[in-house]
Design an enzyme around this catalytic site. Structure first.
Site, PDB file in Angstrom:
ATOM      1  N   ASP A  81      39.492  35.007 -34.274  1.00  0.00           N
ATOM      2  CA  ASP A  81      40.327  33.818 -34.333  1.00  0.00           C
ATOM      3  C   ASP A  81      41.761  34.122 -33.895  1.00  0.00           C
ATOM      4  O   ASP A  81      42.332  33.420 -33.047  1.00  0.00           O
ATOM      5  CB  ASP A  81      40.303  33.223 -35.744  1.00  0.00           C
ATOM      6  CG  ASP A  81      40.505  34.273 -36.832  1.00  0.00           C
ATOM      7  OD1 ASP A  81      40.695  35.461 -36.498  1.00  0.00           O
ATOM      8  OD2 ASP A  81      40.470  33.913 -38.021  1.00  0.00           O
ATOM      9  N   ASP A  91      34.290  27.030 -41.218  1.00  0.00           N
ATOM     10  CA  ASP A  91      33.333  27.937 -41.835  1.00  0.00           C
ATOM     11  C   ASP A  91      32.403  27.133 -42.736  1.00  0.00           C
ATOM     12  O   ASP A  91      32.728  26.021 -43.163  1.00  0.00           O
ATOM     13  CB  ASP A  91      34.054  28.996 -42.653  1.00  0.00           C
ATOM     14  CG  ASP A  91      34.761  30.019 -41.771  1.00  0.00           C
ATOM     15  OD1 ASP A  91      34.423  30.109 -40.579  1.00  0.00           O
ATOM     16  OD2 ASP A  91      35.658  30.716 -42.280  1.00  0.00           O
ATOM     17  N   LYS A 108      30.869  36.460 -34.795  1.00  0.00           N
ATOM     18  CA  LYS A 108      31.219  35.032 -34.854  1.00  0.00           C
ATOM     19  C   LYS A 108      31.732  34.518 -33.520  1.00  0.00           C
ATOM     20  O   LYS A 108      31.460  33.367 -33.144  1.00  0.00           O
ATOM     21  CB  LYS A 108      32.266  34.788 -35.947  1.00  0.00           C
ATOM     22  CG  LYS A 108      32.617  33.308 -36.125  1.00  0.00           C
ATOM     23  CD  LYS A 108      33.644  33.116 -37.219  1.00  0.00           C
ATOM     24  CE  LYS A 108      34.062  31.644 -37.324  1.00  0.00           C
ATOM     25  NZ  LYS A 108      35.078  31.435 -38.374  1.00  0.00           N
ATOM     26  N   GLU A 110      25.892  33.537 -47.929  1.00  0.00           N
ATOM     27  CA  GLU A 110      26.380  32.172 -47.731  1.00  0.00           C
ATOM     28  C   GLU A 110      25.244  31.198 -48.053  1.00  0.00           C
ATOM     29  O   GLU A 110      24.536  30.743 -47.151  1.00  0.00           O
ATOM     30  CB  GLU A 110      26.861  31.980 -46.290  1.00  0.00           C
ATOM     31  CG  GLU A 110      27.993  32.922 -45.918  1.00  0.00           C
ATOM     32  CD  GLU A 110      28.333  32.900 -44.437  1.00  0.00           C
ATOM     33  OE1 GLU A 110      29.502  33.170 -44.097  1.00  0.00           O
ATOM     34  OE2 GLU A 110      27.442  32.614 -43.605  1.00  0.00           O
ATOM     35  N   ASP A 131      23.506  32.212 -37.571  1.00  0.00           N
ATOM     36  CA  ASP A 131      23.333  33.547 -37.000  1.00  0.00           C
ATOM     37  C   ASP A 131      22.365  34.394 -37.807  1.00  0.00           C
ATOM     38  O   ASP A 131      22.077  35.532 -37.412  1.00  0.00           O
ATOM     39  CB  ASP A 131      24.693  34.246 -36.888  1.00  0.00           C
ATOM     40  CG  ASP A 131      25.164  34.347 -35.446  1.00  0.00           C
ATOM     41  OD1 ASP A 131      24.613  33.620 -34.600  1.00  0.00           O
ATOM     42  OD2 ASP A 131      26.075  35.140 -35.163  1.00  0.00           O
TER      43      ASP A 131
END
Length: 753
Positions: free
Chosen positions: A464, A295, A271, A106, A135
């Site tokens: 989620d 995100d 997460k 990412e 993280d």
């Protein structure tokens, strides 16, 4: 905070029912039931192939019932953000959470663009606070955010002054800026735009240079906290990058960097754990009654999105009708015709809107606005208890809450305001730093209700869906926000390995929920989950399980050709019209959905074949992962999906959108399935099959099914002869061939026994 008059609603609910579509769905169900009836009536006259087909088709009929129930009452919502500005005297604060986990998968430039777009939304700056959870504990990510904050001082005023619509600079400068902005391209605007472009290029170069190791390697000043930090072993790092100390609406929102403590011997819950730390830290620093989580790759595409969401959150007649507001996931720079089948346009348009018409949309993990009180575990009845501090099922339980929220008295005090929708918090963010570091430690959650009754739920790789299920199970309803232009745009995975990794994680996490104590079946029987909402959850939670009947059914045709048998009615039997009608009508029905959504026939075909590939490869590994977990042999692992700034970067020209492979064993089942069908075709063409007894040999139906499977797995067929990332690795081919030989030998054995 004042609420608008009911005479001028902030949103409208519109039904999208289509009787013709319903009629086709019911007719397909009738055909499926007819086929099952025919098989049951002739069960004694056929062997194992018939029984396997009956079991698989029974499953398909069950899934189709789930689909019909989910699609039966689709609705849409139209919001009026201009009304909320007229009728609400004071807009509520909103805390924004951005999560990232790996600077390699990412890239920080993607996170930076998301943060900049969120800081520039049309909302009073002193009412916003943006928290970035890293993280990966990456000094590169922190450095990038610090540099982005400097750029934001120019970018945010520029966007608001000229009413720029695309407020992620990478997206804005990638296209025709003048056309996208809607401005008249005055000389003043052009000069300002050119200045912004130069400044953004400088920012991009700084981040790119830093990624090569030139800046983050110098661990001094603010970077000193990262000197001895390792990704999985470091203390909590919380940095206030920007603070709107004077509370001015025309300045910049707060920007806070968070990297929670991680130690090798302590679970961190991926997460979900990061989201719970964000919730606690924000509760101490700003404590906004509403929270938005996105995100790192989902930038704000509609500058009015916060106002659109508040229309639903504040305009609902009863708070129980809107626990959270979910926005659809839509992707930018997506490849034409969706070659990897992961843009989910039709899924959101039909099944998604259908779920909206039941108890509300499922929580999708990004692009979602939450009520803090709901995340803190409130039940719908709690809103009736005005003076209670923390409540459960409508009763004040302060003693229990002290244990449930942990040992931080500051956090308990801030949480006491959640049921009332207040946001009491200190003016100076720095005064909360010590307490914030305490609640972000890796041991803070021990002997608390975090992850069980409070916050994001633990126990699944799809935290989620599990969290949304827990909210629906309490009786809350949820709403759907799909403004024009879309609220958020993100990156769709490109390439075979990335798509399969994402699908495997989803399938694994969803199946974990299904076999857990938090299953929707339990929620319907003993709690307040609506029956049809339970069916909607079952539709998505059974994704992984579908791989078993689909894989067996796909093998049936090849098996029957190899042993010269049949699992479909013979051509001369009138009953052959039933499976033929199901096949034709179902595919035409699916094709019509794509065409009505504005997609092409090629997009429909790409999605059809990718569903078969995903089921055989990713979903089957999801089943394996959960079985190994249940047996205590291994734990499921959260795998981060690689984010590409542009999906179109994966290849050029004719190679764009071509399926790619790697050494992962996830491609072995698909390779084996293809090889079995190719073997069946070769055996049929060369006459290498046993003599059929009577009129029981394989017929046209089995041949059509085999050809269909080969067409669906055509990317694998090309991969057998491809080179580099476009070719299936030789080790995968060998493993697939061994499995294929085993299946063929087993087929021969069953035919002679």
């Amino acid at each position: 905070m004042a609420f608008p008059s009911p005479s001028t609603p902030l949103y409208e609910k519109m039904s999208l029912k289509k009787d013709a579509k319903r009629a086709v769905e019911i007719f397909i169900l009738f055909l499926l039931v007819s086929l099952l009836g025919y098989r049951l009536a002739h069960l004694k006259d056929h062997g194992l192939e018939w029984q396997v087909a009956l079991a698989c088709e029974s499953w398909f009929a069950f899934v189709w019932v789930l689909v019909i129930s989910t699609k039966w009452s689709p609705v849409s919502y139209k919001t009026y953000p201009q009304r909320i500005l007229q009728r609400v005297t004071e807009l509520p604060p909103v805390d924004i959470f951005v999560t990232t986990a790996d600077p390699q998968l990412e890239p920080p430039i993607i996170t930076v663009n998301t943060v900049l777009s969120l800081m520039a939304v049309n909302y009073p700056a002193h009412k916003l606070a943006c928290y970035v959870s890293d993280d990966g504990c990456s000094p590169l990510t922190f450095y990038s955010l610090v540099e982005a904050a400097k750029f934001a001082k120019l970018w945010v005023p520029f966007c608001k002054k000229y009413d720029i619509q695309l407020r992620a600079p990478s997206r804005y400068f990638a296209g025709n800026a003048a056309a996208l902005s809607g401005e008249d391209c005055s000389s003043e605007f052009q000069q300002a735009r050119d200045t912004m472009r130069d400044e953004y290029e400088k920012l991009s170069r700084k981040i790119e240079d830093a990624s090569q190791g030139s800046v983050p390697s110098d661990f001094t000043g603010e970077l000193a906290a990262f000197a001895k930090a390792e990704r999985g072993d470091h203390p909590s790092i919380i940095k206030i990058i920007l603070e709107n100390k004077e509370g001015r609406p025309d300045e910049l929102p707060h920007l806070i960097y968070i990297s929670r403590e991680k130690r090798p011997k302590h679970p961190h819950h991926y997460k979900a754990g990061a989201m719970n730390v964000l919730t606690r830290v924000s509760g101490l620093m700003t404590n906004a009654p509403f929270m938005l989580n996105v995100d790192c790759d989902m930038h704000a595409n509609n500058p009015q999105i916060v106002l659109h969401a508040l229309c639903l959150l504040l305009g609902a007649k009863h708070e129980r009708d809107c626990a959270f507001v979910q926005c659809p996931q839509i992707f930018y720079d997506a490849l034409k015709d969706d070659p990897f089948g992961n843009q989910m346009v039709v899924l959101f348009e039909y099944l998604g809107r259908g779920i909206v018409g039941i108890q509300g949309p499922l929580y999708g993990g990004t692009g979602c606005f939450h009520r803090r009180k709901v995340i803190y575990g409130s039940w719908p009845d709690d809103v009736k208890t005005e003076n209670s501090s923390l409540t459960s099922k409508g009763e004040s339980t302060k003693e229990k809450s002290l244990n449930g929220f942990g040992s931080s008295k500051q956090l308990i005090n801030s949480a006491a305001y959640a049921p009332r929708g207040n946001s009491d918090h200190p003016k100076d963010l720095a005064s909360s730093l010590e307490a914030a570091i305490h609640v972000s430690s890796c041991t803070y959650e021990y002997n608390t209700d975090w992850g069980e009754e409070i916050g994001w739920m633990y126990g699944s790789a799809t935290e989620d869906v599990l969290t949304g299920l827990a909210i629906h199970t309490k009786g809350w309803r949820t709403l759907y926000c799909s403004p024009n232009p879309p609220a958020f745009l993100g990156c769709a995975p490109s390439g075979g390995p990335t798509s399969m990794t994402q699908q495997k994680r989803w399938a694994t996490g969803l199946l974990e929920i299904l076999v857990s104590k938090k299953s929707p079946i339990y929620g319907t029987l003993f709690m307040q989950l609506h029956f049809r909402q339970c069916l909607a959850y079952l539709w998505i939670l059974t994704w992984a399980l579908r791989s078993i009947p689909e894989f067996l059914y796909a093998l049936l045709a090849a098996h029957c050709i190899i042993i010269n048998s049949h699992f479909l009615p013979k051509g001369q039997e009138p009953a052959i019209l039933i499976p033929a009608a199901i096949f034709i009508i179902y595919n035409l029905y699916c094709l019509s959905e794509y065409l009505m959504t504005g997609l092409s026939m090629r997009a429909w075909w790409n999605n059809q074949r990718m569903q078969r590939i995903t089921s055989a490869c990713a979903w089957s590994f999801g089943v394996l992962s959960v079985v190994l977990k249940l047996l205590g042999l291994s734990e499921t692992v959260f795998e981060v999906t690689k984010k590409d700034q542009s999906a179109s970067s994966d290849g050029t020209g004719t190679e764009l959108g071509r399926f790619t492979f790697d050494e992962s064993p996830i491609f072995v089942p698909g390779t084996a399935l293809l090889l079995v069908h190719l073997t069946a075709i070769v055996a049929m063409l060369l006459g290498l099959r046993p003599q059929a007894s009577g009129n029981n040999g394989s017929g046209l139906g089995e041949v059509v099914c085999t050809v269909w499977v080969v067409l669906c797995f055509w990317p694998f067929f090309r991969g057998l002869f491809g080179k580099g990332k476009y070719g299936i690795p030789s080790t995968t081919i060998v493993k697939g061939a061994i499995l294929a030989i085993a299946v063929v030998c087993l087929s021969r054995f069953t035919s002679t026994s």
